[in-house]
Design a protein around this motif. Structure first.
Motif, PDB file in Angstrom:
ATOM      1  N   GLU A 178      42.955  -5.419   2.146  1.00  0.00           N
ATOM      2  CA  GLU A 178      43.246  -5.557   3.561  1.00  0.00           C
ATOM      3  C   GLU A 178      42.429  -4.516   4.335  1.00  0.00           C
ATOM      4  O   GLU A 178      42.023  -3.496   3.797  1.00  0.00           O
ATOM      5  N   THR A 232      52.541   1.171   8.496  1.00  0.00           N
ATOM      6  CA  THR A 232      52.077   0.063   7.664  1.00  0.00           C
ATOM      7  C   THR A 232      52.977  -0.261   6.481  1.00  0.00           C
ATOM      8  O   THR A 232      52.651  -1.148   5.723  1.00  0.00           O
ATOM      9  N   LYS A 256      52.162  -3.569   3.963  1.00  0.00           N
ATOM     10  CA  LYS A 256      51.855  -4.639   4.910  1.00  0.00           C
ATOM     11  C   LYS A 256      50.743  -5.536   4.373  1.00  0.00           C
ATOM     12  O   LYS A 256      49.749  -5.068   3.834  1.00  0.00           O
ATOM     13  N   LYS A 260      48.411  -9.385   5.273  1.00  0.00           N
ATOM     14  CA  LYS A 260      47.890 -10.118   6.433  1.00  0.00           C
ATOM     15  C   LYS A 260      48.686 -11.381   6.729  1.00  0.00           C
ATOM     16  O   LYS A 260      48.397 -12.085   7.694  1.00  0.00           O
ATOM     17  N   VAL A 306      51.689 -13.629   8.081  1.00  0.00           N
ATOM     18  CA  VAL A 306      52.565 -13.567   9.250  1.00  0.00           C
ATOM     19  C   VAL A 306      53.553 -14.727   9.177  1.00  0.00           C
ATOM     20  O   VAL A 306      53.160 -15.874   8.969  1.00  0.00           O
ATOM     21  N   ASN A 318      55.917 -12.236  12.896  1.00  0.00           N
ATOM     22  CA  ASN A 318      56.068 -10.870  12.392  1.00  0.00           C
ATOM     23  C   ASN A 318      55.284 -10.702  11.092  1.00  0.00           C
ATOM     24  O   ASN A 318      55.173 -11.647  10.293  1.00  0.00           O
ATOM     25  N   PRO A 319      54.722  -9.503  10.860  1.00  0.00           N
ATOM     26  CA  PRO A 319      53.987  -9.264   9.608  1.00  0.00           C
ATOM     27  C   PRO A 319      54.901  -9.412   8.393  1.00  0.00           C
ATOM     28  O   PRO A 319      56.129  -9.234   8.489  1.00  0.00           O
ATOM     29  N   TYR A 337      55.629  -8.030   4.460  1.00  0.00           N
ATOM     30  CA  TYR A 337      55.408  -6.858   3.610  1.00  0.00           C
ATOM     31  C   TYR A 337      55.709  -7.212   2.159  1.00  0.00           C
ATOM     32  O   TYR A 337      56.625  -7.992   1.871  1.00  0.00           O
ATOM     33  N   CYS A 354      60.293 -10.275   5.028  1.00  0.00           N
ATOM     34  CA  CYS A 354      59.810 -11.101   6.141  1.00  0.00           C
ATOM     35  C   CYS A 354      60.979 -11.449   7.065  1.00  0.00           C
ATOM     36  O   CYS A 354      62.111 -11.006   6.842  1.00  0.00           O
TER      37      CYS A 354
END
Length: 478
Positions: free
Chosen positions: A90, A100, A120, A122, A124, A128-129, A131, A146
């Motif tokens: 990333e 992060t 974190k 990429k 989504v 929201n991101p 992890y 999530c």
């Protein structure tokens, strides 16, 4: 007139000589006149000022070098890239302060393997991101953090299940700021129903904290480590260089048997085997001083009187005179505890779901714990699903006198009714950063009666220690 003109020139020459040469090569300067004496005194003052300035410059240089080292560590940590779910790197954060990752900790109810550090990705989901916590040597599977459409956060065992809203943990309320740190309590799936768990927390970390945690994860401290010397860190009534063995009872009999640490292909700090019956190791240095101090600092505000587990069907109090210490429990939430736990798991080959929380103990004057076994004997405690296979006792400070860990049956010693004297067998001394680890079972999971041990009374000072227990599944063998 000649004397007045010559004095500044002579003084300058002498000052330059002292500065560049470090002083006269032979003996002190002898003063023949009052003016000479005054001149020499002035030169001595200049010499002292120059020496003080030199020391100050050297100290300043050391501080500059130390700051440069700190800057390099921070820069290295900030540059460590986060692995994407598909294995690609990333992009790096714009600054070391980018938020992060999250650190998840809990009490082990439901899915214990969800604990750990979430980085974190990429991905989504619902704006929201996402992890991810990678699997490793002691975390068997991946976990994902999530959000649902209603803003609640969930923990799931795969990205696919995360997208489908299927979870093993779910927050009871929606996040108002886009972070899972603000939503508590959480619930976990136990059997067919959801159970609210209060002792479950999500902590937000910076990129530097995450990267340094990952870089230091499971590392063994070597600073100050040395092989113990007999009768310095321990005392025994037998020759520790000529230990008894029992190959029949302590050999590996099947593939499922656990392997002793010395037979595992892992990095090990210096250690000494002090007994083969039972297997007892002494590590002269297993924790750093900073780790010891941090664990004590967190624990000292939480401790309460220690107790014992009564036998099955017994109405006896858990508070008994056989154990007079105070204690508390610390989880992986404390970074130093997390580092030490992972270090021990790596050394001995246990998984993250196989250990209890770290029990931190404080023994004050005359406090002790009479000799006992750590395992739960089914004869007295009923059938066990899992049982303690390995105990590691960590010494968090150095005790002035007393406070040894006592093994009355070390090296195959005879059965004894002495549970208090601390006079027979083996005693390991409480020295800050050291540890005594021993197996409560033999490799074939049979309980080892020779693992009898206790904590000797503290005679002078205070003893701080930590106990970490590793379990094995014995459901089929109880």
């Amino acid at each position: 007139p000649f004397k007045l003109m010559a004095f500044p020139f002579v003084s300058l020459v002498m000052i330059m000589y002292i500065f560049f040469s470090g002083g006269p090569a032979e003996g002190p300067v002898v003063a023949h006149t009052a003016d000479d004496k005054k001149t020499i005194e002035e030169l001595d003052m200049v010499r002292k000022e120059l020496q003080d300035s030199k020391k100050a410059m050297e100290e300043m240089q050391r501080k500059i070098e130390a700051l440069e080292n700190v800057r390099e560590v921070a820069k290295k940590a900030a540059d460590i890239t986060v692995q994407r779910a598909d294995g690609q790197d990333e992009e790096k954060g714009e600054s070391p302060d980018d938020e992060t990752c999250y650190y998840v900790t809990g009490n082990g109810v439901g899915d214990r393997l969800s604990m750990g550090m979430y980085m974190k990705t990429k991905e989504v989901i619902n704006n929201n991101p996402v992890y991810k916590r990678n699997k490793g040597a002691w975390t068997r599977d991946e976990r994902w953090l999530c959000t649902l459409q209603d803003g609640r956060w969930i923990l799931s065992d795969s990205l696919t299940n995360c997208k489908a809203g299927q979870a093993t943990w779910v927050s009871r309320s929606a996040s108002t700021d886009g972070h899972p740190t603000s939503v508590e309590p959480w619930s976990t799936l136990v059997g067919d129903g959801w159970v609210e768990v209060k002792d479950f927390h999500v902590y937000q970390k910076t990129r530097v904290q995450c990267a340094l945690s990952k870089e230091l994860h499971g590392k063994i401290p070597h600073t100050g480590a040395s092989k113990p010397v007999s009768h310095v860190n321990f005392e025994a009534d037998y020759d520790v260089n000529d230990l008894k063995t029992d190959p029949e009872r302590y050999s590996y009999k099947s593939a499922k048997d656990f392997r002793y640490m010395e037979d595992r292909d892992v990095e090990k700090p210096p250690y000494t085997v002090l007994s083969n019956i039972p297997k007892i190791y002494f590590f002269d240095r297993l924790l750093t001083d900073d780790e010891c101090d941090a664990i004590i600092h967190v624990a000292e505000h939480k401790i309460t009187r220690s107790g014992v587990v009564p036998h099955k069907g017994s109405n006896a109090s858990i508070i008994q005179d056989v154990r007079t210490s105070s204690h508390t429990w610390l989880s992986e939430e404390v970074p130093e505890v997390n580092n030490v736990m992972n270090r021990i798991l790596s050394l001995f080959g246990f998984e993250v779901a196989d250990h209890e929380a770290l029990q931190v103990l404080r023994y004050e004057h005359n406090q002790k714990y009479d000799a006992h076994h750590d395992y739960f004997d089914p004869t007295f405690y009923g059938k066990q699903v899992s049982n303690r296979a390995l105990t590691c006792f960590l010494y968090l400070n150095t005790v002035e006198e007393g406070g040894e860990t006592w093994f009355p049956r070390a090296n195959g010693g005879p059965a004894t009714g002495d549970f208090k004297s601390c006079n027979i067998g083996l005693r390991t001394k409480p020295v800050k950063g050291s540890a005594a680890c021993f197996y409560d079972m033999r490799p074939d999971y049979t309980l080892d009666e020779y693992s009898l041990h206790g904590g000797c009374p503290v005679i002078k000072g205070t003893k701080w220690g930590g106990t970490l227990w590793m379990h094995v599944n014995v459901a089929d063998d109880s």
